[in-house]
Design a protein around this motif. Structure first.
Motif, PDB file in Angstrom:
ATOM      1  N   LEU A 171      33.548  53.066  37.556  1.00 55.82           N
ATOM      2  CA  LEU A 171      32.891  51.767  37.608  1.00 55.82           C
ATOM      3  C   LEU A 171      33.830  50.776  38.283  1.00 55.82           C
ATOM      4  O   LEU A 171      34.908  50.490  37.772  1.00 55.82           O
ATOM      5  CB  LEU A 171      32.556  51.305  36.182  1.00 55.82           C
ATOM      6  N   ASN A 172      33.422  50.259  39.431  1.00 57.71           N
ATOM      7  CA  ASN A 172      34.236  49.311  40.197  1.00 57.71           C
ATOM      8  C   ASN A 172      33.496  47.980  40.334  1.00 57.71           C
ATOM      9  O   ASN A 172      32.521  47.894  41.090  1.00 57.71           O
ATOM     10  CB  ASN A 172      34.548  49.883  41.583  1.00 57.71           C
ATOM     11  N   PRO A 173      33.938  46.943  39.622  1.00 56.79           N
ATOM     12  CA  PRO A 173      33.266  45.636  39.688  1.00 56.79           C
ATOM     13  C   PRO A 173      33.358  44.987  41.064  1.00 56.79           C
ATOM     14  O   PRO A 173      32.545  44.150  41.412  1.00 56.79           O
ATOM     15  CB  PRO A 173      34.021  44.802  38.652  1.00 56.79           C
ATOM     16  N   TYR A 174      34.387  45.365  41.809  1.00 51.67           N
ATOM     17  CA  TYR A 174      34.638  44.799  43.132  1.00 51.67           C
ATOM     18  C   TYR A 174      34.891  45.909  44.129  1.00 51.67           C
ATOM     19  O   TYR A 174      35.258  47.028  43.762  1.00 51.67           O
ATOM     20  CB  TYR A 174      35.866  43.868  43.100  1.00 51.67           C
ATOM     21  N   ALA A 175      34.708  45.601  45.396  1.00 51.37           N
ATOM     22  CA  ALA A 175      35.202  46.446  46.474  1.00 51.37           C
ATOM     23  C   ALA A 175      36.356  45.676  47.103  1.00 51.37           C
ATOM     24  O   ALA A 175      36.262  44.468  47.298  1.00 51.37           O
ATOM     25  CB  ALA A 175      34.112  46.722  47.498  1.00 51.37           C
TER      26      ALA A 175
END
Length: 272
Positions: free
Chosen positions: A26-30
């Motif tokens: 799970l990556n909230p940002y790139a």
């Protein structure tokens, strides 16, 4: 820093590679403002095919929380859901102060809970969310990256990352709040002989890896990024060796009852 707001089509990604102990990432940002010199993401398509240099841009996934509850519910139909946050960015990088995407994801997961949540960061900002961490009980672990206990080494390799003393203080605060924690010496950088004693004062669990175990290509990605040159400038080339970690691992084993090699893929999950 170039900041973009985007709408994601999905937010949970089936895990692969060294994160196989988890079902999803799970990556909230790139992108990541910390821009660590050795970050393996620099050699991945998301960075290689972007015009801007890694560390100079961040995409905010504005609809992340809206997607997450639905995707967890769907994933649970296939079995337990265990989440690694984050694999290709830091969930508590500076933009999180204002954007609060990570906090919104934690709130969503308290409604539709995964079976286990692993939070990986190097930012003291994570202490802001202790109130939410506590609500996960034993179904969470907060892991703080502390690759060295020497500030001049940190500045040489990760000048935009938070200072080591601030990370130590944050990890101690989270541990004392009753939240399961660990320190991740990942990747190991040159350090002092006191590192194990220093880390044991702030957590009871440690994991360790190096570039040769942890970059996903037995050190080839790291070599392409010229990290060896930094060691050379510091006159510390003996540290850039596949077996250098063994000395620090021995120090950790003298202080910690719970210490693992990260490459073993058992350094993340709580003991069963």
């Amino acid at each position: 820093m170039k900041i973009n707001e985007i709408q994601s089509k999905s937010i949970l990604t089936p895990s692969s590679g060294f994160i196989t102990k988890f079902t999803h990432t799970l990556n909230p940002y790139a992108g990541c403002a910390f821009g660590c010199s050795y970050c393996y993401v620099r050699q991945m398509p998301i960075a290689l095919y972007r015009e801007e240099e890694w560390g100079t841009w961040v995409d905010i996934k504005q609809n992340a929380a809206d997607l997450l509850s639905k995707e967890i519910k769907k994933a649970k139909k296939k079995g337990p859901v265990t989440i690694f946050m984050s694999s290709a960015t830091d969930p508590y990088q500076p933009i999180e102060y204002k954007a609060r995407i990570t906090r919104s994801l934690l709130e969503a997961m308290l409604i539709e809970k995964p079976d286990f949540l692993f939070v990986q960061t190097r930012s003291p900002l994570c202490t802001r969310d202790i109130d939410l961490f506590q609500q996960f009980g034993q179904s969470i672990r907060v892991s703080m990256t502390i690759e060295t206990d020497l500030e001049y080494i940190r500045k040489a390799f990760t000048p935009s990352a938070p200072p080591i003393p601030a990370r130590l203080k944050a990890l101690k605060q989270i541990t004392e709040a009753g939240v399961p924690t660990q320190v991740a010496i990942a990747p190991l950088l040159p350090c002092s002989k006191q590192i194990a004693k220093t880390l044991r004062r702030v957590t009871s669990r440690a994991v360790i890896d190096n570039f040769f175990m942890g970059d996903g290509s037995r050190g080839r990605r790291t070599e392409k990024m010229g990290i060896r040159n930094i060691y050379g400038r510091l006159n510390l080339l003996p540290w850039y060796h596949p077996n250098a970690y063994k000395v620090v691992l021995k120090l950790l084993q003298q202080e910690f009852e719970d210490v693992e090699l990260l490459i073993s893929q058992q350094g993340f999950m709580p003991n069963q």
